[in-house]
Design a protein around this motif. Structure first.
Motif, PDB file in Angstrom:
ATOM      1  N   SER A   1       1.561 -26.951  22.074  1.00  0.00           N
ATOM      2  CA  SER A   1       2.329 -27.671  23.502  1.00  0.00           C
ATOM      3  C   SER A   1       3.021 -26.732  24.552  1.00  0.00           C
ATOM      4  O   SER A   1       4.028 -27.077  24.998  1.00  0.00           O
ATOM      5  CB  SER A   1       3.306 -28.981  23.007  1.00  0.00           C
ATOM      6  N   GLY A   2       2.339 -25.449  24.410  1.00  0.00           N
ATOM      7  CA  GLY A   2       3.000 -24.347  25.190  1.00  0.00           C
ATOM      8  C   GLY A   2       4.282 -23.820  24.550  1.00  0.00           C
ATOM      9  O   GLY A   2       4.894 -22.436  25.176  1.00  0.00           O
ATOM     10  N   PHE A   3       4.864 -23.999  23.578  1.00  0.00           N
ATOM     11  CA  PHE A   3       5.935 -23.274  22.815  1.00  0.00           C
ATOM     12  C   PHE A   3       5.201 -22.027  22.209  1.00  0.00           C
ATOM     13  O   PHE A   3       4.340 -22.487  21.200  1.00  0.00           O
ATOM     14  CB  PHE A   3       6.620 -24.163  21.515  1.00  0.00           C
ATOM     15  N   VAL A   4       5.421 -21.072  22.284  1.00  0.00           N
ATOM     16  CA  VAL A   4       4.681 -19.810  21.877  1.00  0.00           C
ATOM     17  C   VAL A   4       5.707 -19.357  20.767  1.00  0.00           C
ATOM     18  O   VAL A   4       6.630 -18.987  20.960  1.00  0.00           O
ATOM     19  CB  VAL A   4       4.636 -18.751  22.820  1.00  0.00           C
ATOM     20  N   HIS A   5       5.132 -19.253  19.552  1.00  0.00           N
ATOM     21  CA  HIS A   5       5.640 -18.380  18.365  1.00  0.00           C
ATOM     22  C   HIS A   5       5.115 -17.208  17.933  1.00  0.00           C
ATOM     23  O   HIS A   5       3.612 -17.240  17.681  1.00  0.00           O
ATOM     24  CB  HIS A   5       5.705 -19.487  17.126  1.00  0.00           C
ATOM     25  N   LYS A   6       5.548 -16.079  17.983  1.00  0.00           N
ATOM     26  CA  LYS A   6       4.860 -14.810  17.759  1.00  0.00           C
ATOM     27  C   LYS A   6       5.620 -14.014  16.340  1.00  0.00           C
ATOM     28  O   LYS A   6       5.040 -13.112  16.204  1.00  0.00           O
ATOM     29  CB  LYS A   6       5.103 -14.021  18.887  1.00  0.00           C
ATOM     30  N   LEU A   7       6.380 -14.714  15.697  1.00  0.00           N
ATOM     31  CA  LEU A   7       6.816 -14.118  14.602  1.00  0.00           C
ATOM     32  C   LEU A   7       6.167 -14.537  13.369  1.00  0.00           C
ATOM     33  O   LEU A   7       5.485 -15.590  13.357  1.00  0.00           O
ATOM     34  CB  LEU A   7       8.331 -14.246  14.459  1.00  0.00           C
ATOM     35  N   ASP A   8       6.754 -14.188  12.009  1.00  0.00           N
ATOM     36  CA  ASP A   8       6.041 -14.411  10.740  1.00  0.00           C
ATOM     37  C   ASP A   8       6.561 -15.732  10.428  1.00  0.00           C
ATOM     38  O   ASP A   8       7.498 -16.409  10.935  1.00  0.00           O
ATOM     39  CB  ASP A   8       6.225 -13.460   9.769  1.00  0.00           C
ATOM     40  N   TYR A   9       6.254 -16.248   9.155  1.00  0.00           N
ATOM     41  CA  TYR A   9       6.764 -17.441   8.591  1.00  0.00           C
ATOM     42  C   TYR A   9       7.337 -17.334   7.412  1.00  0.00           C
ATOM     43  O   TYR A   9       7.087 -16.243   6.462  1.00  0.00           O
ATOM     44  CB  TYR A   9       5.561 -18.302   8.219  1.00  0.00           C
TER      45      TYR A   9
END
Length: 200
Positions: free
Chosen positions: A144-152
């Motif tokens: 929904s447009g929220f960009v997540h670029k890090l690990d989990y």
């Protein structure tokens, strides 16, 4: 004199508003060399835009309507630390759901796997799976447009003014050298400290 004061007030307000940097803009234009720089120099102190997340139960969660602070948890069902952090997250929900809204976004598109994890999670957590139309690629999840670029797992702490105040990565998980009790104690203490800025 009155007109001058009003003009100065308007200019100050305009300049303050124009200097507000939003999360997606900050992340997409960030020239950080590593993840820690991305967090410290670009994500922290940026502001959350409005996102309309669709939950596992097909409900819409609009971040603009949330009046509490937000703990936004990026997770994946294949990540052992994500499973290891569940008891501590549930404990935080039990203690602070009156002050903090808990939203968990999943990398997974497989609903069966998410439902299996959901059985272990407090029902007050809003669960948001990736959908077919969401961009899912290595190191980049767009829901929904929220960009997540890090690990989990990665957890974002957002205050009532919608400002990112903290980011937490990783979690302890049971192993040959660490029991569930030890894991829960470590993760619980870390989450308590992490939430502290919005609990004052």
């Amino acid at each position: 004199m009155k007109k001058t004061f009003l003009l100065l007030t308007f200019l100050y307000t305009s300049l303050s508003f124009s200097q507000k940097v939003y999360y997606n803009q900050a992340v997409n234009s960030c020239s950080a060399k590593n993840d820690n720089d991305l967090i410290d120099k670009c994500i922290k102190n940026s502001y959350l835009l409005n996102y309309d997340f669709t939950t596992l139960n097909k409900e819409t969660v609009s971040t603009s309507k949330i009046k509490k602070s937000i703990m936004l948890i990026a997770t994946a069902t294949w990540s052992a630390p994500c499973w290891g952090e569940i008891p501590a997250i549930n404990e935080m929900v039990e203690k602070y759901s009156d002050k903090v809204e808990f939203i968990m976004i999943f990398w997974d598109k497989e609903l069966d796997k998410i439902k299996k994890m959901a059985e272990k999670l407090d029902k007050r957590i809003k669960l948001v799976p990736a959908r077919e139309e969401d961009k899912v690629a290595t190191g980049n999840l767009d829901i929904s447009g929220f960009v997540h670029k890090l690990d989990y797992p990665t957890i974002y702490l957002i205050d009532q003014e919608k400002k990112f105040v903290n980011v937490k990565r990783g979690a302890a998980t049971p192993s040959k050298t660490m029991t569930w009790d030890q894991v829960n104690e470590i993760n619980g203490k870390e989450l308590e400290a992490f939430l502290a800025p919005v609990l004052k």
